[in-house]
Design a protein around this motif. Structure first.
Motif, PDB file in Angstrom:
ATOM      1  N   GLN A  24       0.810  -1.217   0.000  1.00 19.40           N
ATOM      2  CA  GLN A  24       0.000   0.000   0.000  1.00 19.40           C
ATOM      3  C   GLN A  24       0.846   1.271   0.000  1.00 19.40           C
ATOM      4  OE1 GLN A  24      -3.687  -0.492   0.062  1.00 19.40           O
ATOM      5  NE2 GLN A  24      -2.599  -2.307  -0.657  1.00 19.40           N
ATOM      6  N   THR A  25       2.165   1.130   0.020  1.00 17.75           N
ATOM      7  CA  THR A  25       3.040   2.301   0.067  1.00 17.75           C
ATOM      8  C   THR A  25       2.835   3.191  -1.157  1.00 17.75           C
ATOM      9  OG1 THR A  25       4.794   1.023  -0.999  1.00 17.75           O
ATOM     10  CG2 THR A  25       4.827   1.131   1.401  1.00 17.75           C
ATOM     11  N   LYS A 214       6.797  -3.505  -2.201  1.00 13.63           N
ATOM     12  CA  LYS A 214       6.372  -3.691  -0.811  1.00 13.63           C
ATOM     13  C   LYS A 214       7.111  -2.663   0.055  1.00 13.63           C
ATOM     14  CE  LYS A 214       4.822  -8.472  -1.170  1.00 13.63           C
ATOM     15  NZ  LYS A 214       4.954  -8.699  -2.603  1.00 13.63           N
ATOM     16  N   GLY A 215       7.894  -3.120   1.009  1.00 12.26           N
ATOM     17  CA  GLY A 215       8.537  -2.193   1.926  1.00 12.26           C
ATOM     18  C   GLY A 215       9.502  -1.225   1.271  1.00 12.26           C
ATOM     19  N   ASN A 262      15.796   3.240   0.541  1.00  8.57           N
ATOM     20  CA  ASN A 262      14.738   2.627   1.346  1.00  8.57           C
ATOM     21  C   ASN A 262      15.077   1.256   1.931  1.00  8.57           C
ATOM     22  OD1 ASN A 262      13.195   4.868   0.818  1.00  8.57           O
ATOM     23  ND2 ASN A 262      11.908   3.892  -0.726  1.00  8.57           N
ATOM     24  N   VAL A 263      16.305   0.818   1.813  1.00  6.39           N
ATOM     25  CA  VAL A 263      16.655  -0.496   2.354  1.00  6.39           C
ATOM     26  C   VAL A 263      16.922  -0.422   3.856  1.00  6.39           C
ATOM     27  CG1 VAL A 263      18.297  -2.406   2.299  1.00  6.39           C
ATOM     28  CG2 VAL A 263      17.524  -1.369   0.156  1.00  6.39           C
ATOM     29  N   THR A 332       3.320  -3.182   8.748  1.00  9.09           N
ATOM     30  CA  THR A 332       3.947  -1.863   8.800  1.00  9.09           C
ATOM     31  C   THR A 332       4.775  -1.618   7.540  1.00  9.09           C
ATOM     32  OG1 THR A 332       5.837  -2.757  10.030  1.00  9.09           O
ATOM     33  CG2 THR A 332       4.005  -1.865  11.313  1.00  9.09           C
ATOM     34  N   HIS A 333       4.949  -0.345   7.213  1.00 10.26           N
ATOM     35  CA  HIS A 333       5.671   0.021   5.991  1.00 10.26           C
ATOM     36  C   HIS A 333       6.110   1.470   6.091  1.00 10.26           C
ATOM     37  CE1 HIS A 333       1.880   1.938   4.775  1.00 10.26           C
ATOM     38  NE2 HIS A 333       1.275   0.792   5.098  1.00 10.26           N
ATOM     39  N   LEU A 334       6.697   1.989   5.016  1.00 10.50           N
ATOM     40  CA  LEU A 334       7.341   3.301   5.104  1.00 10.50           C
ATOM     41  C   LEU A 334       6.375   4.469   5.271  1.00 10.50           C
ATOM     42  CD1 LEU A 334       7.108   4.912   2.152  1.00 10.50           C
ATOM     43  CD2 LEU A 334       8.834   3.260   1.501  1.00 10.50           C
TER      44      LEU A 334
END
Length: 366
Positions: A24-25, A214-215, A262-263, A332-334
């Motif tokens: 959903q990011t 994703k993440g 973003n890693v 959870t995500h960014l």
């Protein structure tokens, strides 16, 4: 409608807190800028410089000879199995893995493969479990050609495969003439959580891919890596599946940006997941398994809440979670901060500990 996604009910309030999935990011402003500036060409004839740069970088990251850009991780799994196997073959994978549970039986529908489901806690199986499922070549049984693992496990709870176990499984498969494939949808989460490099995680595995949608926060894209001859065969299936693209560098640029920015921050998602699980476990009647990465599975049966009723009640408050494999999941995500976690916990507590009559009424309507 049965298969098409239903549009969101316009009577519902806007989603304020999206814990449905790390898919959903939203691409950040800086990522969008990188996409807008990307030099592009025709990916289908190998002329997109940004796609080529991404594939070269991921191949090096995973310690493989070559790589190919795909629109999604599911297409990576499908094309990889079609390249590794032939009709009538058997694939061995965990009983809850993505190739078994979440790909619409594509491997049987398109490849004519059957999947032998292997048991094990946390979405993982041991080398001994694999050994017990192997059989000698027999014309009365399917030819066993491929072993698959999923890193991290999704329905298994976001657990991280141990590097030693992965090596043992790969060595056992190779000794018995089977190829190996790693669904690396959240491989970068596994790397950050374990401190083991992606190259070490993928060592000894014939094919492996990582997902950027994703993440890592890209709008779409995954890259499948392996030996040069294998990737050449994958290109045949990419073409057959309609997956060859044109100016795909616009999307590949988002993936390159994700690798640059973003890693490392995935550790924040893991910390937020732990914060969420700890808070959930403090609500009467709720229990949550301590997460290893960014997936939080929890149970509300102690609070007498039917799962779907709780999902609906939270959606009515602008909070989005999911039910997967019969369990409640929050991811959870960014785009999720510690403040958002605290807000989500406040809403969940308010709903779960709310009026019993309303709770029973919601349940009866489902």
């Amino acid at each position: 409608m049965i298969y098409a996604p239903a549009p969101d009910d316009p009577r519902l309030p806007p989603v304020r807190i999206n814990l449905l999935s790390d898919t959903q990011t939203q691409p950040s402003a800086a990522m969008r800028e990188a996409m807008a500036r990307a030099p592009v060409g025709d990916e289908q004839i190998g002329a997109d410089p940004t796609v080529n740069a991404l594939c070269a970088r991921v191949a090096d990251l995973l310690g493989k000879e070559a790589a190919v850009f795909m629109a999604s991780g599911t297409i990576c799994n499908i094309a990889a199995t079609l390249a590794h196997c032939r009709a009538g073959d058997e694939i061995l994978a965990h009983e809850t893995s993505h190739v078994v549970s979440l790909e619409g039986c594509t491997h049987a529908a398109l490849g004519g493969f059957q999947i032998h489901p292997l048991p094990g806690a946390g979405g993982q199986f041991s080398a001994e479990t694999l050994r017990s499922a192997l059989h000698r070549p027999d014309r009365h049984q399917a030819r066993q050609s491929l072993v698959c693992v999923e890193q991290t496990t999704n329905l298994g709870g976001g657990t991280v495969w141990n590097a030693l176990t992965l090596r043992q499984i790969a060595e056992l498969a190779r000794a018995n003439g089977l190829a190996t494939h790693m669904d690396g949808a959240r491989l970068m989460n596994a790397s950050v959580a374990s401190g083991i490099s992606p190259r070490q995680i993928a060592a000894g595995w014939d094919s492996v891919w990582i997902d950027f949608s994703k993440g890592l926060g890209a709008p779409l894209g995954a890259v499948l890596a392996g030996a040069r001859d294998f990737i050449d065969e994958v290109w045949l299936w990419k073409q057959r599946l309609g997956g060859s693209l044109r100016q795909a560098g616009i999307c590949a640029a988002a993936c390159l940006y994700a690798l640059d920015h973003n890693v490392g921050r995935l550790a924040e998602d893991h910390a937020n997941a732990r914060l969420l699980a700890a808070g959930l476990s403090q609500i009467d009647g709720v229990s949550a398994a301590p997460p290893e990465t960014n997936l939080v599975y929890f149970d509300v049966s102690g609070a007498a809440w039917p799962k779907q009723a709780l999902v609906d009640a939270l959606r009515a408050r602008g909070v989005l979670i999911s039910i997967l494999s019969g369990r409640l999941r929050a991811c959870t995500h960014l785009d999720v901060t510690p403040a958002i976690i605290q807000e989500a916990l406040a809403v969940i507590r308010d709903v779960v500990e709310g009026d019993t009559t309303a709770r029973i009424g919601r349940s009866a309507q489902i």
